[in-house]
Design an enzyme around this catalytic site. Structure first.
Site, PDB file in Angstrom:
ATOM      1  N   ASP A  92     -18.796  45.274  13.504  1.00  0.00           N
ATOM      2  CA  ASP A  92     -18.965  46.298  12.474  1.00  0.00           C
ATOM      3  C   ASP A  92     -18.444  47.625  13.019  1.00  0.00           C
ATOM      4  O   ASP A  92     -18.054  47.723  14.180  1.00  0.00           O
ATOM      5  CB  ASP A  92     -20.423  46.388  12.031  1.00  0.00           C
ATOM      6  CG  ASP A  92     -21.358  46.821  13.155  1.00  0.00           C
ATOM      7  OD1 ASP A  92     -20.873  47.265  14.205  1.00  0.00           O
ATOM      8  OD2 ASP A  92     -22.586  46.699  12.979  1.00  0.00           O
ATOM      9  N   ASP A 271     -24.191  38.402   7.469  1.00  0.00           N
ATOM     10  CA  ASP A 271     -24.834  38.579   8.776  1.00  0.00           C
ATOM     11  C   ASP A 271     -26.169  39.248   8.549  1.00  0.00           C
ATOM     12  O   ASP A 271     -26.355  39.961   7.563  1.00  0.00           O
ATOM     13  CB  ASP A 271     -23.969  39.444   9.708  1.00  0.00           C
ATOM     14  CG  ASP A 271     -24.158  40.935   9.420  1.00  0.00           C
ATOM     15  OD1 ASP A 271     -24.908  41.610  10.137  1.00  0.00           O
ATOM     16  OD2 ASP A 271     -23.557  41.428   8.429  1.00  0.00           O
TER      17      ASP A 271
END
Length: 376
Positions: A92, A271
């Site tokens: 990320d 996720d």
């Protein structure tokens, strides 16, 4: 990166796909275990590969930047080599972590100034240096730098934030074009849709993100406290706009029910820290509901954790034994619970894929949602 849409479900918007990277192929829909600091908490890489067996895991730019720091990762040859993981990784951008540091950060057009949660040192994230950091970490899929808005969020703030996220996206793309790959494999770039829970903003953001024609696209700013129905509404709206021939990644989601409902809306990738975090606190997910293994009711229950004939991982222990480990504060208890929960999440998305391919996903999803929505 190549993405092939293998099959679409006839009764929902669910999809089965195949995403190919230089470190391997990912069957979608997929759940990515979270390896925040180059480690999926409580699980050895050997167990991760041999028992849980995910196609891809996630690393965190913010945490890896602060510790062990990008210099160490580059010297090691990238995150794959540093942590001994030879399958795909996604990182990320650090935007969510910066959002969570609400008392220790300042957001401006240039980027975000923040204080480290480790030692209080001051740092600056910009779209440009976050791209450089992710090049050095070396994940197969990297994310644009964005601002994640809180919930609830004022409309004007959400609008300003969304436009800034779009401007930051342009800067990410411009800078990436100047940055060669750090290692001997390629990276794919995903921009992020924002807009809080406002339909017009989500529509505008999804159209903007679709227009940059990236290799995949992400949906951010959900699972931050909004009701589940609002999450589903925003996800469906965005999925209807994002290109069909690119993978769609819903960031930070969620419960097993959230995952199934969003698969039905057209999401491919997920996720969440929930399976690992909840495992360490004694909450186990099963196909028949959740279990608080610390409860006395399991003290002399010698049946398997899920005794309905489903095995998520190779190793199975009784509820009584696992409760004993938690009561004795043995680390092994948290480890077993973590392996179980991750195994369940991977079983869930893989079975969803099988049902999409078989043509009976909707019936199975409806049954599973009803089964899982209870405490045992």
């Amino acid at each position: 990166m190549d993405f092939t849409l293998v099959q679409k479900d006839s009764k929902t918007k669910a999809r089965a796909g195949e995403l190919t990277t230089d470190h391997g192929t990912i069957q979608t829909p997929i759940f990515m275990p979270v390896g925040t600091v180059a480690s999926v908490k409580g699980v050895h890489q050997r167990e991760l590969k041999d028992e849980i067996n995910p196609d891809i895991i996630l690393g965190n730019t913010y945490h890896l930047y602060l510790r062990p720091k990008t210099g160490i990762l580059e010297e090691a040859g990238g995150l794959h080599k540093f942590m001994g993981w030879d399958r795909p990784i996604l990182t990320d951008s650090g935007g969510y972590q910066v959002y969570s540091l609400s008392d220790n950060r300042k957001i401006k057009e240039e980027g975000v100034k923040f204080k480290s949660h480790i030692d209080g040192s001051r740092h600056l994230f910009t779209p440009e240096n976050v791209m450089e950091i992710q090049r050095t970490i070396g994940a197969d899929i990297i994310m644009a730098f964005d601002e994640c808005t809180p919930y609830p969020c004022d409309y004007q703030y959400a609008k300003r934030s969304m436009h800034m996220t779009h401007r930051w996206l342009d800067r990410c793309i411009d800078h990436l074009e100047k940055l060669p790959f750090t290692y001997d494999y390629s990276q794919s770039f995903f921009p992020i849709v924002q807009g809080s829970t406002y339909k017009d903003l989500r529509k505008q953001s999804a159209e903007y993100i679709a227009s940059v024609e990236a290799e995949g696209n992400a949906i951010g700013g959900l699972s931050v406290g909004e009701p589940a129905e609002e999450m589903y509404e925003m996800a469906e709206l965005v999925c209807d706009i994002l290109p069909e021939d690119k993978p769609r990644y819903l960031m930070g989601v969620g419960t097993p029910i959230n995952i199934l409902e969003n698969i039905a809306l057209g999401v491919d990738m997920f996720d969440c820290v929930m399976p690992t975090r909840n495992a360490r606190n004694g909450m186990l997910f099963t196909a028949h509901g959740t279990i608080n293994i610390k409860n006395k009711k399991w003290e002399n229950d010698f049946s398997p954790i899920d005794d309905m004939g489903i095995t998520y991982v190779d190793t199975e222990y009784s509820k009584a034994y696992l409760r004993h480990l938690f009561a004795a504060n043995e680390y092994l208890g948290k480890q077993i619970a973590t392996i179980h929960n991750l195994g369940f999440y991977l079983w869930l998305v893989r079975t969803a894929r099988e049902r999409i391919l078989a043509g009976d996903f909707l019936e199975w999803k409806t049954q599973m949602v009803n089964q899982m929505d209870k405490r045992l």
